[in-house]
Scaffold this motif. Structure first.
Motif, PDB file in Angstrom:
ATOM      1  N   GLY A  82      92.172  55.485  43.656  1.00  0.00           N
ATOM      2  CA  GLY A  82      93.366  54.785  43.157  1.00  0.00           C
ATOM      3  C   GLY A  82      93.204  53.273  43.228  1.00  0.00           C
ATOM      4  O   GLY A  82      93.535  52.538  42.283  1.00  0.00           O
ATOM      5  N   GLN A  86      93.125  50.720  40.108  1.00  0.00           N
ATOM      6  CA  GLN A  86      94.104  49.616  40.012  1.00  0.00           C
ATOM      7  C   GLN A  86      93.391  48.274  39.853  1.00  0.00           C
ATOM      8  O   GLN A  86      93.809  47.432  39.057  1.00  0.00           O
ATOM      9  CB  GLN A  86      95.003  49.599  41.242  1.00  0.00           C
ATOM     10  N   LEU A 113      96.942  59.869  39.438  1.00  0.00           N
ATOM     11  CA  LEU A 113      96.696  58.629  38.692  1.00  0.00           C
ATOM     12  C   LEU A 113      97.890  58.273  37.808  1.00  0.00           C
ATOM     13  O   LEU A 113      98.254  57.103  37.678  1.00  0.00           O
ATOM     14  CB  LEU A 113      95.418  58.756  37.857  1.00  0.00           C
ATOM     15  N   ILE A 116     100.510  56.651  40.180  1.00  0.00           N
ATOM     16  CA  ILE A 116     100.255  55.345  40.807  1.00  0.00           C
ATOM     17  C   ILE A 116      99.887  54.257  39.799  1.00  0.00           C
ATOM     18  O   ILE A 116      99.964  53.077  40.124  1.00  0.00           O
ATOM     19  CB  ILE A 116      99.204  55.404  41.949  1.00  0.00           C
ATOM     20  N   CYS A 117      99.473  54.647  38.588  1.00  0.00           N
ATOM     21  CA  CYS A 117      99.111  53.575  37.635  1.00  0.00           C
ATOM     22  C   CYS A 117      99.363  53.912  36.168  1.00  0.00           C
ATOM     23  O   CYS A 117      98.901  53.174  35.296  1.00  0.00           O
ATOM     24  CB  CYS A 117      97.666  53.117  37.858  1.00  0.00           C
ATOM     25  N   LEU A 224     100.667  53.106  46.267  1.00  0.00           N
ATOM     26  CA  LEU A 224      99.456  53.869  46.620  1.00  0.00           C
ATOM     27  C   LEU A 224      99.359  53.938  48.149  1.00  0.00           C
ATOM     28  O   LEU A 224      99.263  52.897  48.804  1.00  0.00           O
ATOM     29  CB  LEU A 224      98.237  53.140  46.042  1.00  0.00           C
TER      30      LEU A 224
END
Ligand code: ASP
Length: 353
Positions: A82, A86, A113, A116-117, A224
């Motif tokens: 992660g 990022q 994924l 978190i992004c 994260l």
């Protein structure tokens, strides 16, 4: 080092991250491709193998994060992946990302994924493409090279036909990474998306409108967790002959959440009622899902939910576990909201049909 991999870090490139899996696996006897070791070949070797097919002028940078059998995926490794993703999203030279991954737990990583992004990938206009393979690299007809090429091409094509976001491609078909899961132990098309997708080269308009609906609903990424910050969450499966001890053994253990893979509509054995009520009163987060492998788990069906227990919506048990871990972590970071607030945002993400 090949021309395609020659020091392009400081010019526009696609970053290819290696996690291992069968795509990087080797069979002792190529004629027996089911007996093999996952995670034997480096991601740079996988790229060297397809070099002649890589579009002219496209620069690739590879980075090996791990080389494991993904059934052994750990939370610290997810945190490392992660963080790397990022950072790559924030790097102006990185135009897109490809991740080679084992298919056993690609389902978990896909949702992770997205949560978190997914929003930042969309806003920055970058595609992150997960891929893997069902046959080891040295098997006849290995599917890894074509999957990797599809992923690289898709990560590097202009955005006009499909926005930035977190996707997956396997067996010539593309989907949102959060829709991919393994549904057969050996078949080449085992990593199926839960809903119809597009072919890798051809974006289907109704699928694309589904992608846009998910992206509109997912309006803020979750924090994260650091490698050692992931809350402990277990999955318990309800079945004929289930015993109260299956739940009771977790009381006082330090476990922070339980995902109940229930039968049918996400109901569970009556033998679990009393220990689950005790777990809820001890503050253990409870999520109900269905072990059927498809469809949605609705709130208050078939019975009214225990106080505080949430239904998983379209999330399967492995996805519900990741969602619950990230929701518990987010509620620790932002104390104005509960884990239920965060989990509910994930469970209502639209299913692409
Ligand atoms: N066990 C392998 C893994 O998940 C399976 C695969 O990659 O297809 O790493």
């Amino acid at each position: 080092m090949s021309p395609n991999q020659a020091k392009p870090e400081n010019s526009p490139h696609i970053l290819v991250l290696g996690m291992g899996g069968t795509i990087a696996g080797l069979a002792a006897k190529p004629e027996n491709p089911l007996q093999y070791e996952a995670g034997q070949v480096t991601v740079s070797s996988l790229l060297a193998h397809i070099e002649s097919a890589i579009p002219e002028g496209l620069k690739l940078v590879s980075h090996q994060i791990a080389n494991i059998n993904s059934r052994n995926l750990t939370e610290p490794l997810l945190s490392l992946l992660g963080k790397t993703v990022q950072e790559a999203l924030a790097n102006n030279w990185v135009k897109g990302l490809v991740i080679t991954h084992g298919t056993d737990t690609i389902e978990e990583t896909g949702l992770f994924l997205q949560l978190i992004c997914g929003k930042s990938a969309q806003e920055l206009g970058k595609r992150i493409i997960l891929t893997g393979a069902m046959l080891p690299a040295n098997a006849a007809g290995a599917d890894g090279p074509s999957n990797l090429l599809d992923a690289i091409r898709w990560a590097s094509t202009p955005l006009d036909n499909c926005p930035g976001g977190v996707y997956a491609v396997m067996d010539g078909r593309a989907c949102l990474a959060m829709d991919l899961s393994k549904r057969h132990p050996t078949a080449l098309n085992a990593p199926l998306q839960s809903s119809p997708s597009s072919s890798a080269g051809l974006i289907n308009p109704s699928w694309l409108s589904g992608v846009k609906a998910v992206q509109a609903a997912w309006n803020e990424d979750l924090p994260l967790p650091k490698g050692d910050e992931w809350p402990w969450v277990e999955i318990l499966t309800s079945h004929a002959g289930a015993r109260p001890q299956t739940v009771a053994q977790w009381l006082g253990s330090g476990v922070k959440g339980l995902v109940l893979a229930g039968s049918g509509m996400g109901g569970f054995h009556d033998a679990w009622q009393t220990p689950l009520a005790e777990a809820a009163s001890q503050g253990i987060a409870l999520v109900r899902t269905s072990r059927t492998g498809a469809g949605s788990t609705y709130p208050n069906i078939p019975e009214k939910d225990l106080e505080g227990c949430l239904a998983s919506g379209t999330l399967t048990a492995p996805r519900a576990r990741i969602a619950l871990q990230l929701a518990l972590n987010a509620a620790k970071v932002d104390k104005s909201l509960t884990w239920q607030d965060f989990f509910a945002r994930i469970a209502v993400l639209p299913e692409i049909r």
